[in-house]
Design a protein around this motif. Structure first.
Motif, PDB file in Angstrom:
ATOM      1  N   LYS A  20      23.555 -22.773  22.876  1.00 28.45           N
ATOM      2  CA  LYS A  20      24.405 -22.110  23.870  1.00 28.45           C
ATOM      3  C   LYS A  20      24.464 -22.907  25.163  1.00 28.45           C
ATOM      4  N   LEU A  21      23.334 -23.481  25.570  1.00 29.81           N
ATOM      5  CA  LEU A  21      23.297 -24.315  26.769  1.00 29.81           C
ATOM      6  C   LEU A  21      24.208 -25.528  26.590  1.00 29.81           C
ATOM      7  N   GLY A  22      24.148 -26.154  25.418  1.00 28.45           N
ATOM      8  CA  GLY A  22      25.020 -27.294  25.133  1.00 28.45           C
ATOM      9  C   GLY A  22      26.488 -26.932  25.238  1.00 28.45           C
ATOM     10  N   HIS A  23      26.861 -25.766  24.687  1.00 30.40           N
ATOM     11  CA  HIS A  23      28.256 -25.317  24.777  1.00 30.40           C
ATOM     12  C   HIS A  23      28.670 -25.070  26.228  1.00 30.40           C
ATOM     13  N   LEU A  24      27.781 -24.445  26.987  1.00 28.74           N
ATOM     14  CA  LEU A  24      28.069 -24.168  28.394  1.00 28.74           C
ATOM     15  C   LEU A  24      28.268 -25.458  29.179  1.00 28.74           C
ATOM     16  N   VAL A  25      27.379 -26.415  28.988  1.00 23.24           N
ATOM     17  CA  VAL A  25      27.474 -27.689  29.702  1.00 23.24           C
ATOM     18  C   VAL A  25      28.755 -28.420  29.302  1.00 23.24           C
TER      19      VAL A  25
END
Length: 153
Positions: A20-25
């Motif tokens: 999820k962090l990767g998608h957000l970034v």
């Protein structure tokens, strides 16, 4: 002492949090890079090629942790935009990629935008913790990308 009720949800697996962090970034990078007319993936590829001039498509894919067809799509887009140059291949030799002057300019102009985004992302974290996170994430990526138990992309 606090007890957890049997109906309470288990904590989310760390791999899900990282995803999820990767998608957000990536979404934030796309938004930030719109003015530079490159996507997050294209910027990442330009950054990799800048530090590995003459890289071939297979090594680019490994370096970016993407599939070879995805690397082919990125390089095709960047060549069409005039940001990457490709060498003509001799029979049996892989095609190599380098930045064009326009690619160097795009990377030079877009990098401060991404650095500013990084600053915003770490604003709520103490500088010493941010530095440890930076080092830890780079170390983890390096180790995981070489771990034979995880296989190749």
């Amino acid at each position: 002492m606090t007890t957890i009720s049997p109906t309470a949800a288990a904590p989310e697996p760390l791999t899900c949090v990282v995803t999820k962090l990767g998608h957000l970034v990536e979404r934030q990078m796309h938004r930030a890079l719109t003015a530079h007319e490159v996507s997050a993936g294209q910027f990442t590829a330009l950054t990799f090629v800048a530090s590995h001039p003459g890289v071939n498509r297979a090594d680019l894919a490994r370096g970016l942790q993407i599939t070879p067809p995805a690397a082919g799509g990125l390089t095709r887009q960047l060549v069409e935009k005039g940001l990457l140059a490709r060498t003509t291949s001799q029979r049996g030799m892989p095609i190599a990629f380098t930045l064009t002057p326009a690619g160097e300019q795009t990377l030079h102009r877009a990098t401060p935008t991404i650095e500013a985004l990084t600053g915003v992302m770490f604003d709520s974290v103490r500088p010493d913790i941010a530095a440890m996170m930076d080092g830890g994430l780079r170390h983890l990526l390096s180790k995981l990308s070489q771990d034979p138990r995880l296989g190749r992309v």
